[in-house]
Structure formats: structure tokens, C-alpha cells
Motif scaffolding. Structure first.
Motif, PDB file in Angstrom:
ATOM      1  N   ASN A 305       0.826  -1.209   0.000  1.00  0.00           N
ATOM      2  CA  ASN A 305       0.000   0.000   0.000  1.00  0.00           C
ATOM      3  C   ASN A 305       0.861   1.261   0.000  1.00  0.00           C
ATOM      4  O   ASN A 305       0.587   2.232  -0.718  1.00  0.00           O
ATOM      5  CB  ASN A 305      -0.938   0.001   1.208  1.00  0.00           C
ATOM      6  CG  ASN A 305      -2.004  -1.080   1.113  1.00  0.00           C
ATOM      7  OD1 ASN A 305      -2.355  -1.517   0.017  1.00  0.00           O
ATOM      8  ND2 ASN A 305      -2.521  -1.514   2.251  1.00  0.00           N
ATOM      9  N   THR A 306       1.911   1.246   0.807  1.00  0.00           N
ATOM     10  CA  THR A 306       2.838   2.386   0.846  1.00  0.00           C
ATOM     11  C   THR A 306       3.553   2.548  -0.490  1.00  0.00           C
ATOM     12  O   THR A 306       3.668   3.656  -1.030  1.00  0.00           O
ATOM     13  CB  THR A 306       3.871   2.187   1.969  1.00  0.00           C
ATOM     14  OG1 THR A 306       3.196   2.119   3.223  1.00  0.00           O
ATOM     15  CG2 THR A 306       4.872   3.337   1.996  1.00  0.00           C
ATOM     16  N   LYS A 309       1.422   4.040  -3.391  1.00  0.00           N
ATOM     17  CA  LYS A 309       1.337   5.507  -3.354  1.00  0.00           C
ATOM     18  C   LYS A 309       2.608   6.140  -3.905  1.00  0.00           C
ATOM     19  O   LYS A 309       2.555   7.127  -4.636  1.00  0.00           O
ATOM     20  CB  LYS A 309       1.082   5.978  -1.916  1.00  0.00           C
ATOM     21  CG  LYS A 309      -0.269   5.557  -1.354  1.00  0.00           C
ATOM     22  CD  LYS A 309      -0.416   5.976   0.105  1.00  0.00           C
ATOM     23  CE  LYS A 309      -1.750   5.503   0.671  1.00  0.00           C
ATOM     24  NZ  LYS A 309      -1.883   5.857   2.112  1.00  0.00           N
ATOM     25  N   GLU A 310       3.758   5.564  -3.564  1.00  0.00           N
ATOM     26  CA  GLU A 310       5.027   6.102  -4.055  1.00  0.00           C
ATOM     27  C   GLU A 310       5.134   5.938  -5.569  1.00  0.00           C
ATOM     28  O   GLU A 310       5.609   6.846  -6.268  1.00  0.00           O
ATOM     29  CB  GLU A 310       6.195   5.389  -3.362  1.00  0.00           C
ATOM     30  CG  GLU A 310       6.301   5.678  -1.878  1.00  0.00           C
ATOM     31  CD  GLU A 310       7.468   4.951  -1.234  1.00  0.00           C
ATOM     32  OE1 GLU A 310       8.200   4.247  -1.960  1.00  0.00           O
ATOM     33  OE2 GLU A 310       7.649   5.090  -0.009  1.00  0.00           O
ATOM     34  N   LYS A 313       3.025   8.480  -7.510  1.00  0.00           N
ATOM     35  CA  LYS A 313       3.705   9.777  -7.578  1.00  0.00           C
ATOM     36  C   LYS A 313       4.828   9.775  -8.608  1.00  0.00           C
ATOM     37  O   LYS A 313       5.062  10.762  -9.301  1.00  0.00           O
ATOM     38  CB  LYS A 313       4.270  10.149  -6.197  1.00  0.00           C
ATOM     39  CG  LYS A 313       3.212  10.508  -5.167  1.00  0.00           C
ATOM     40  CD  LYS A 313       3.863  10.893  -3.840  1.00  0.00           C
ATOM     41  CE  LYS A 313       2.808  11.256  -2.796  1.00  0.00           C
ATOM     42  NZ  LYS A 313       3.437  11.605  -1.493  1.00  0.00           N
TER      43      LYS A 313
END
Length: 463
Positions: A305-306, A309-310, A313
Motif C-alpha cells: 500500500n505504501t 502511493k510512491e 507519484k
């Protein structure tokens, strides 16, 4: 079914089928070279018979592997033309070197080895089979150099919308290649070793040529143990690489949706819920994931999940999470097979030390099916490596969906999948038939007289 799915299915099936033969060729060539070396050192004819007998399996496997490998090359142009145009200047170089250097080296010295028995000086003839063995490993090196670029692109620059190589040395020093190549070699040696173990075990159960097959199983179990340990340690290096360079693949292989916390436990089994993005019913070993990732019993590992997101971006909107269940379970199947190989190698060598191996029928019956475990481990390791890279065909540069040929239809892909599958089935049946025939004949079968390449009609048998 979409063209992307069909193209991926075809490439996966042909690659996995081809990958049955590659490790076996590498492993058998090395083992035959070891046996012939023992013949030169100990001057016992039994080692010469061993080199010839097990060399027959290598030659059959090599011939079938060559045929299956040709289709791999064609697929890049047929089904993945967009990918080929984008990365061809980088990807093509190691593939060309593999064909012009490694494959020609193998083929040349295989011919000298086949026809050189009792014609070439013994040391020169031995050098031929060692050069064949080195050639098989060099072939794997160049293929892995190309594949490693897909996993971790280095040594390139983007010009005119295409990747162009600007650092050949950088391509060869790719972190992925440095950790993956030893893993492939050790896996291949295990494949060859346990093939010899399985066939030898079957003959020992039948009480056929006990002295011959006891020596064969002893040599192969030693190589099997060393390669099993090599698989474990090189796999550990790959885990540390993944955390640094391909963290999403590492997180998927662990079913890790949320950051692990410090220290990170290793998940033995889990129920992977891709809909709710969580793993339940986990059985964990404390601290172990931190050790696998960093070589110490502390350290946090990022979750999917982390990382998602990265990646959004960095690369824009999209789903950057690979097929988690496939990646998770493929890794565990691969790891379990490696552990079993080490265990059975230790038990077998203990029985040999106690001079009980030929009478340990129950253990020998287990060894025969275990000969297929390295192939299973290799296949699932490859699945984990390639599926864990998705959605990228070149990590961070090109998505798989963008690499497919634009003018190939679903019907054409489906037809070619069926056609290739039929051809591969016939090749597999032919290889199994020839293997079984050689096994039944055994090492005492009268060999065909080695003839010169200029005398193809001389087929007299010698006793």
C-alpha cells in the motif's frame, strides 16, 4: 481474451517449457565433466562409462532444448514488436553474444567431445567437455544479462523514444545479474545432480549395476548438497537486492500490504485477500524477514500500500501491485523445494558413509520422484521473478500492456499457442521415450562405434 493476456500466456508456456531443458543441460554437462576428470585422475574405466552414459542424457536434452529455444527468439518479433523496438538496442546485444559466442562454443566442443573418444589426447578431450560446461553457463549468463535489464534497467539512455545502450560494462555489472546468475547456476547444478540421483536410485532398487550407480549417486549427492546450500545463500542475496531495487516484488512475495514494523517477521503461510488488501491467518517467524532483507534482526520492510502511493507519484496513475497470490506462493514453493533437496542430500550421504545406500529401498523410492523437485523449484522461481515484476515489462520504463505487437490478433495468438503446445508435446514425448530407452539399456549397452563426421555410414557395433 485480450491480446495482452494471450501474448503473456504464450510467452509463459514456451519459456517454462524451455526452462526445463536449460538447467538440466547446465547441470549434466558439469557432472559429466567431473566424471571424466575422475577417469583421467583415477584411470578407472568405470568413470569413462559414467561420462558416456550420463553424457547421452545431456546430448538428448541439449538437442531438444535447442529446438524449444528457437521459438523464444521469434516471439519477441512476433508478439512483442513494440517492446523489441523500444529496447532492442540494449536487449539484442547480449542475445547476439549468447548465440555467436556461447552457443557456437557449446556446439563446436560437443562435436569434438562426441567424436573425440580415443582420437584426441585424453587431456584435450577432457578440456572439450569442460568447455561445453563453461559454454552452457556462459549462455545462461548472457540470457540473464538481458533479463536483468528488464528487472533493473542500467547502462542505457533514452534517445528518440527508445532505450539505447551506452555502458556495456554497466549492463554486465547489473546488481540483478550479480545476484541472479549464481542462483541460476546452483539451481541448474541441483537439477542435473538430482536427475542422476533419481535414475541411479531406480537402478539401485532394481539391483542393476550396483557399483556403477553407487558411484554415480555419491558424486551427484555431493554436488546436490553443495548446490542446495548455494541456492539458499544466493537466494538470501536476492532477497536483499529486492528490498533495495524492487521493493514491490519483495512485498508481494511476503504478502505484505502494510509496513511490517521493526523488526519484521517472515510469513510462513497466509490467506491473501487481494480484494480487501490484507493477509489473514498468518503464521509468522519473528525477526526473520528483517534478517532476510538486511542481514540483521532489525529493520522495517515497506508494504504494498505504501509502495503503491510512491509509484503513483513517480509514474502516474495506475495499479502497480503485481499478482500477489502467485508471487507469494511461488516463492514458498521454490523455498520448500530447496530445503527438501538439502535434507535428502544429507540423508543420502549419511547412508553412503554408513555403506547402506544400496539396501535402503524405502529411501531410494523417495529419491526417484524427488529428481523432479529442482525443475519444480526452478519453474516457480521463474514465475515469482517474472510475475513479481508486473505491470512492467521493463521495470519503471515500459508497461507490459505497451509492449505487445499492435497488429497481432487474438485469433492468431490462440492458434499459435495451440500449435506450439502440440509441437512441444511431441518433443516432450520424444525426449521421455529416449530417456526411458537409455535408462533401460543401462551403462552396459553396446555403444555405437565413434565414427568420424566424414564417415556417416559406418554403423558397426563394437563389443
Amino acid at each position: 481474451m485480450s491480446e495482452v493476456i494471450l501474448a503473456r500466456t504464450q510467452f509463459a508456456t514456451t519459456t517454462l517449457f524451455h526452462f526445463i531443458f536449460v538447467p538440466l543441460s547446465i547441470g549434466l554437462a558439469f557432472i559429466v565433466a567431473v566424471m571424466q576428470t575422475l577417469y583421467l585422475v583415477k584411470k578407472k574405466d568405470v568413470y569413462k562409462k559414467m561420462a558416456k552414459f550420463w553424457g547421452t542424457f545431456f546430448l538428448i536434452n541439449f538437442a531438444v532444448g535447442v529446438v524449444t529455444g528457437i521459438i523464444q527468439e521469434f516471439q519477441f518479433g512476433m508478439n512483442w514488436s513494440s517492446y523489441s523496438r523500444f529496447v532492442g538496442d540494449v536487449f539484442g546485444a547480449p542475445l547476439a553474444i549468447e548465440a555467436l559466442l556461447a552457443f557456437f562454443m557449446e556446439s563446436t566442443f560437443i562435436g569434438l567431445w562426441i567424436f573425440g573418444w580415443d582420437r584426441l589426447p585424453k587431456k584435450l578431450h577432457l578440456a572439450c567437455i569442460w568447455l561445453v560446461s563453461i559454454g552452457t553457463m556462459l549462455s545462461a549468463l548472457w540470457i540473464m544479462a538481458a533479463n536483468s535489464f528488464m528487472q533493473n534497467p542500467v547502462g542505457y539512455a533514452i534517445k528518440n523514444g527508445r532505450a539505447e545502450m551506452n555502458d556495456f560494462a554497466g549492463l554486465l555489472m547489473n546488481q540483478k545479474l550479480l545476484v541472479a546468475f549464481p542462483h541460476i547456476v546452483f539451481g541448474s547444478l541441483a537439477t542435473g545432480a538430482f536427475f542422476v540421483v533419481g535414475v541411479s536410485a531406480w537402478n539401485l532398487i532394481k539391483k542393476k549395476d550396483i557399483g556403477f550407480f553407487k558411484r554415480s549417486i555419491t558424486i551427484s549427492l555431493i554436488i546436490g548438497l553443495v548446490s542446495g546450500l548455494g541456492i539458499a545463500f544466493s537466494g538470501h542475496s536476492q532477497a536483499q537486492y529486492l528490498v533495495r531495487v524492487q521493493p514491490m516484488k519483495m512485498a508481494a512475495a511476503e504478502g505484505l500490504w502494510h509496513d511490517s514494523g521493526d523488526p519484521a517477521p517472515w510469513t510462513v503461510v497466509a490467506n491473501i485477500d487481494t480484494k480487501n488488501k490484507e493477509s489473514t491467518g498468518t503464521i509468522e517467524i519473528p525477526y526473520l524477514l528483517s534478517y532476510l532483507s538486511y542481514g540483521k534482526f532489525s529493520g522495517d520492510v515497506k508494504g504494498m500500500n505504501t509502495l503503491q502511493k510512491e509509484y503513483v507519484k513517480a509514474y502516474g496513475e495506475g495499479n502497480y501491485i503485481p499478482p500477489v497470490k502467485t508471487t507469494f506462493w511461488s516463492f514458498r514453493i521454490m523455498a520448500v523445494t530447496g530445503g527438501i533437496l538439502i535434507l535428502f542430500s544429507l540423508i543420502g550421504l549419511y547412508l553412503i558413509w554408513k555403506k547402506k545406500i544400496e539396501n535402503s529401498t524405502r529411501f531410494l523410492k523417495w529419491l526417484f520422484p524427488i529428481m523432479f523437485l529442482p525443475t519444480i523449484g526452478n519453474s516457480f522461481g521463474w514465475i515469482m521473478s517474472e510475475m513479481g515484476r508486473q505491470p512492467w515489462v521493463v521495470n519503471g520504463l515500459m508497461k507490459t500492456s505497451a509492449g505487445v505487437s499492435p497488429n497481432v490478433t487474438s485469433a492468431e495468438l490462440l492458434f499459435s499457442i495451440i500449435a506450439f503446445s502440440l509441437v512441444y508435446s511431441l518433443l516432450a514425448a520424444a525426449m521421455v521415450y529416449l530417456f526411458i530407452r537409455v535408462i533401460k539399456q543401462g551403462p552396459q549397452a553396446k555403444p555405437m562405434q565413434e565414427v568420424a563426421a566424414t564417415d556417416p555410414f559406418n554403423t558397426r557395433r563394437v563389443g
